[in-house]
Design a protein around this motif. Structure first.
Motif, mmCIF file in Angstrom:
data_model
loop_
_atom_site.group_PDB
_atom_site.id
_atom_site.type_symbol
_atom_site.label_atom_id
_atom_site.label_comp_id
_atom_site.label_asym_id
_atom_site.label_seq_id
_atom_site.Cartn_x
_atom_site.Cartn_y
_atom_site.Cartn_z
ATOM 1 N N PHE A 2 0.857 -1.178 0.000
ATOM 2 C CA PHE A 2 0.000 0.000 0.000
ATOM 3 C C PHE A 2 0.895 1.232 0.000
ATOM 4 N N VAL A 3 0.574 2.214 -0.850
ATOM 5 C CA VAL A 3 1.423 3.395 -1.016
ATOM 6 C C VAL A 3 0.595 4.664 -0.881
ATOM 7 N N LYS A 23 -2.219 6.466 -13.220
ATOM 8 C CA LYS A 23 -2.135 5.161 -13.895
ATOM 9 C C LYS A 23 -1.946 4.034 -12.884
ATOM 10 N N TYR A 24 -1.414 4.371 -11.714
ATOM 11 C CA TYR A 24 -1.043 3.358 -10.727
ATOM 12 C C TYR A 24 -1.812 3.468 -9.409
ATOM 13 N N LEU A 25 -2.242 4.680 -9.042
ATOM 14 C CA LEU A 25 -2.860 4.914 -7.745
ATOM 15 C C LEU A 25 -4.144 5.714 -7.902
ATOM 16 N N HIS A 26 -4.897 5.857 -6.821
ATOM 17 C CA HIS A 26 -6.153 6.599 -6.818
ATOM 18 C C HIS A 26 -5.919 7.995 -6.259
ATOM 19 N N TRP A 27 -6.423 8.997 -6.976
ATOM 20 C CA TRP A 27 -6.309 10.386 -6.532
ATOM 21 C C TRP A 27 -7.277 10.601 -5.382
ATOM 22 N N SER A 38 1.685 -3.187 -7.102
ATOM 23 C CA SER A 38 2.667 -4.270 -7.133
ATOM 24 C C SER A 38 4.073 -3.681 -7.088
ATOM 25 N N ASN A 39 5.033 -4.497 -6.746
ATOM 26 C CA ASN A 39 6.427 -4.058 -6.715
ATOM 27 C C ASN A 39 6.879 -3.556 -8.082
ATOM 28 N N ALA A 40 6.514 -4.284 -9.142
ATOM 29 C CA ALA A 40 6.904 -3.904 -10.500
ATOM 30 C C ALA A 40 6.311 -2.545 -10.884
ATOM 31 N N ASN A 41 5.037 -2.335 -10.563
ATOM 32 C CA ASN A 41 4.402 -1.051 -10.882
ATOM 33 C C ASN A 41 4.946 0.081 -10.015
ATOM 34 N N TYR A 42 5.344 -0.232 -8.802
ATOM 35 C CA TYR A 42 5.960 0.772 -7.931
ATOM 36 C C TYR A 42 7.261 1.282 -8.555
ATOM 37 N N ILE A 43 8.045 0.366 -9.075
ATOM 38 C CA ILE A 43 9.302 0.732 -9.736
ATOM 39 C C ILE A 43 9.029 1.557 -10.987
ATOM 40 N N LYS A 44 8.019 1.173 -11.769
ATOM 41 C CA LYS A 44 7.649 1.928 -12.971
ATOM 42 C C LYS A 44 7.187 3.342 -12.611
ATOM 43 N N LEU A 45 6.342 3.452 -11.604
ATOM 44 C CA LEU A 45 5.836 4.747 -11.160
ATOM 45 C C LEU A 45 6.987 5.671 -10.766
ATOM 46 N N LYS A 46 7.883 5.176 -9.934
ATOM 47 C CA LYS A 46 9.021 5.991 -9.515
ATOM 48 C C LYS A 46 9.876 6.413 -10.705
ATOM 49 N N SER A 47 10.110 5.494 -11.610
ATOM 50 C CA SER A 47 10.935 5.787 -12.787
ATOM 51 C C SER A 47 10.304 6.874 -13.656
ATOM 52 N N GLU A 48 9.006 6.748 -13.906
ATOM 53 C CA GLU A 48 8.315 7.738 -14.738
ATOM 54 C C GLU A 48 8.327 9.123 -14.094
ATOM 55 N N LEU A 49 8.113 9.173 -12.792
ATOM 56 C CA LEU A 49 8.122 10.463 -12.104
ATOM 57 C C LEU A 49 9.526 11.065 -12.071
ATOM 58 N N GLU A 50 10.535 10.226 -11.875
ATOM 59 C CA GLU A 50 11.917 10.712 -11.878
ATOM 60 C C GLU A 50 12.318 11.262 -13.242
ATOM 61 N N LEU A 62 7.052 9.170 -1.008
ATOM 62 C CA LEU A 62 6.326 7.904 -1.094
ATOM 63 C C LEU A 62 6.370 7.221 0.270
ATOM 64 N N TYR A 63 5.194 6.985 0.845
ATOM 65 C CA TYR A 63 5.073 6.220 2.084
ATOM 66 C C TYR A 63 4.627 4.819 1.686
ATOM 67 N N THR A 64 5.374 3.807 2.075
ATOM 68 C CA THR A 64 5.015 2.441 1.701
ATOM 69 C C THR A 64 4.698 1.621 2.955
ATOM 70 N N PHE A 65 3.684 0.772 2.812
ATOM 71 C CA PHE A 65 3.240 -0.110 3.886
ATOM 72 C C PHE A 65 3.043 -1.508 3.303
ATOM 73 N N ARG A 66 3.224 -2.510 4.096
ATOM 74 C CA ARG A 66 2.998 -3.874 3.605
ATOM 75 C C ARG A 66 1.541 -4.060 3.175
ATOM 76 N N SER A 67 0.635 -3.441 3.913
ATOM 77 C CA SER A 67 -0.783 -3.454 3.561
ATOM 78 C C SER A 67 -1.453 -2.305 4.295
ATOM 79 N N ASN A 68 -2.716 -2.061 3.974
ATOM 80 C CA ASN A 68 -3.425 -1.005 4.699
ATOM 81 C C ASN A 68 -4.249 -1.580 5.841
ATOM 82 N N LYS A 69 -4.009 -2.842 6.179
ATOM 83 C CA LYS A 69 -4.778 -3.541 7.204
ATOM 84 C C LYS A 69 -4.729 -2.828 8.563
ATOM 85 N N TYR A 70 -3.571 -2.302 8.912
ATOM 86 C CA TYR A 70 -3.414 -1.683 10.226
ATOM 87 C C TYR A 70 -3.480 -0.159 10.175
ATOM 88 N N SER A 71 -3.977 0.370 9.080
ATOM 89 C CA SER A 71 -4.074 1.827 8.981
ATOM 90 C C SER A 71 -5.526 2.258 9.178
#
Length: 87
Positions: A2-3, A23-27, A38-50, A62-71
């Protein structure tokens, strides 16, 4: 994973940054997006923004969490973004 993505781009690049990020996340609010990615899309997102950004004028956090279960998410005031973003 979760990002939460927060960005601050110069006016001439801000719309492109939003388009890439959506393309990857919800506004959810001005310059803020969130969602499962996904990890692959996270890498793509960072690359495109960079590739878009000027590191002397723009920034991304970018704040990353294993899941949003505990948020917990609480909204106060005007709701922005779409209804599809309800977690």
């Amino acid at each position: 994973m979760f990002v939460i993505l927060v960005y601050d781009f110069a006016q001439k690049r801000v719309n492109k940054a939003l388009k890439i990020s959506r393309k990857y996340l919800h506004w959810v609010q001005n310059s803020v997006l969130e969602g499962e990615i996904s990890n692959a899309n996270y890498i793509k997102l960072k690359s495109e923004l960079e590739m878009l950004m000027n590191p002397e004028e723009d920034s991304v956090i970018l704040y990353t969490f294993r899941s949003n279960k505990y948020s917990r998410r609480e909204e106060i005031g005007l709701k922005k973004g779409g209804d599809e973003n309800i977690l």
